[in-house]
Enzyme design. Sequence first.
Site, mmCIF file in Angstrom:
data_model
loop_
_atom_site.group_PDB
_atom_site.id
_atom_site.type_symbol
_atom_site.label_atom_id
_atom_site.label_comp_id
_atom_site.label_asym_id
_atom_site.label_seq_id
_atom_site.Cartn_x
_atom_site.Cartn_y
_atom_site.Cartn_z
ATOM 1 N N TRP A 163 7.018 5.002 -5.790
ATOM 2 C CA TRP A 163 5.999 4.630 -4.572
ATOM 3 C C TRP A 163 5.024 5.932 -4.395
ATOM 4 C CZ3 TRP A 163 6.046 0.038 -5.254
ATOM 5 C CH2 TRP A 163 7.193 -0.750 -5.331
ATOM 6 N N ASP A 164 5.785 7.115 -4.462
ATOM 7 C CA ASP A 164 4.943 8.488 -4.648
ATOM 8 C C ASP A 164 3.959 8.376 -5.595
ATOM 9 O OD1 ASP A 164 5.838 9.583 -2.428
ATOM 10 O OD2 ASP A 164 7.393 10.782 -3.204
ATOM 11 N N LEU A 165 4.385 8.125 -6.898
ATOM 12 C CA LEU A 165 3.331 8.234 -7.910
ATOM 13 C C LEU A 165 2.399 7.196 -7.996
ATOM 14 C CD1 LEU A 165 6.262 8.981 -10.587
ATOM 15 C CD2 LEU A 165 4.628 10.657 -9.629
#
Length: 407
Positions: A163-165
Site C-alpha cells: 500500500w505504501d508503494l
Amino acid sequence: MYDLLKGLRVVEGSAFVAAPTCGLYLAQFGAEVIRFDNIGGGPDFRRWPLADNGSSLYWEGLNKGKKSIAIDLTRPAGREVAQRLAAAPGDDAGLFVTNFPVDGFLSYEVLKALRPDLVCVRVMGWADGSQGMDYTINSALGLPLMTGPADDPRPVNHVLAAWDLLTGAYCAFGLVSALLARTRTGQGREIRAPLSDIGAATMANLGFTAETLMTGRQRQRMGNDIFGAFGRDFATRDGRTLMLLAITPKQWSKALEALGLTSEVAALEAELGVTFATDEGLRFTHRARLYPLFERAFAQRTAAELAPAFDAGGVTWGAYQPLEAALEDPRLYKDNPVFEDVSHPSGLNYPAPGAMATIPQDRRGQVKPAPRLGQHTDEVLAEVLGMSAAEIGRLHDAGLVAGGDGR
C-alpha cells in the site's frame, strides 16, 4: 535517470516509504527533488536494514538522486524555512510532497497563503487523519486472513509494503496531473492520498469487495493456489520448486504437452463432462483432481529437464529462488541495465536502480546516489531562497540548519 521532468523543482518533507517513493520516482524522471529533514535525521534516517557502520540502506535506497537540507524543525524559525522552501517561487516550482499531518505548520492553508497556486500531494494513513501505516491498513482490509496455508488460521503479513508503494506511485501521478492542470488554469490544489483509500479502492477494483458482498464472507485461504485459475508450486524430482501458471488456452495446452499430461487430462475431462481448454475457472474449480496429475508429472522430472521443455513450448513458469540467487540472475540484477554500481553515502558500493521504465527513444542517464544528510543545505538556501552567505551563516550559527558535515 531520464529528463522528462527536467526543470521541475519538487520539495519533499517526508519519512518512511510512500512519500519518499513519490519523490524518488519524480527524481528518476528528471525532477529536482529537495528533501528536508530535521537536523540529525528524521524518524526513518536509521531505519533497518543497516550497513555495518549503522547507515540505513533503506534511507539511501529511497532517496537516490535527491538533494538534502537539514533544518531544525522543532523551532518556529526552522519551520519557517521549510515553509518558504515548499512555497518557493518559479513556474516549475511550488510542488510539495509530504506525509506531515493535514493540520500544522505544513498544512495546505498555511502554505497556500505563501503561494496560492501551490500543488501539494499529502500521504495520509486514514482519511480522517488517524494514524495508519501499511501493515495496519493491510490488517484492516482482511488480506492477512486470506494469506497463508489453508489449515492455519493465523494472519500472515506480506513482507512487501504494497500500500505504501502503490500510494507513492499514485502520488507521483497525482502531482504531475495537478501540475498539468495548473499550467492550464493557474489553480493550485491539495491532493490527499490516504493509504486506507488506496487500499480499499484497490480491493474494490480487483473484485475482492464485490465477491464478499455477494458471498457474505471474504475469500478463504488457499495457500499458494492462484485464485480463479490454474497455478501453484510443484516439486521436481531433484527437489526444486517451480511455479506453474496456466491462464490462457495456449498456456494450458503447452503445459500439458510439456508434462506429457494431454491424454490423462482428456480422460478426466470426459469423466467430469467438462472442457478445461477454454475455461480457466473450470481448472480452478477442479484443481483438487488436476493437482495430483501435475504433482506426479513434476516428481518424475528434474528442473533441468523441465526448463527447456517449458521454454520451448512457451509455458508460463518460474523457479523459486532466494534473493542471493536472484542477484546472479541476468534478467533481474546481474546484467540488467536498470542497475548500475554506485558509491553510496554509507561508504558502500553496490548496484542501485535508476528509473524502472525503459524509454527506447531516450538515453538512460547515470544513477545518482542518495545525498548525505544536509549535503545541499547551503546550495538550496542560496539558489532556492536567494539567501546571502551572511544570512546562511547566521542560520548555521543559530543552529537552525546544518550541512553535510553536521555543521
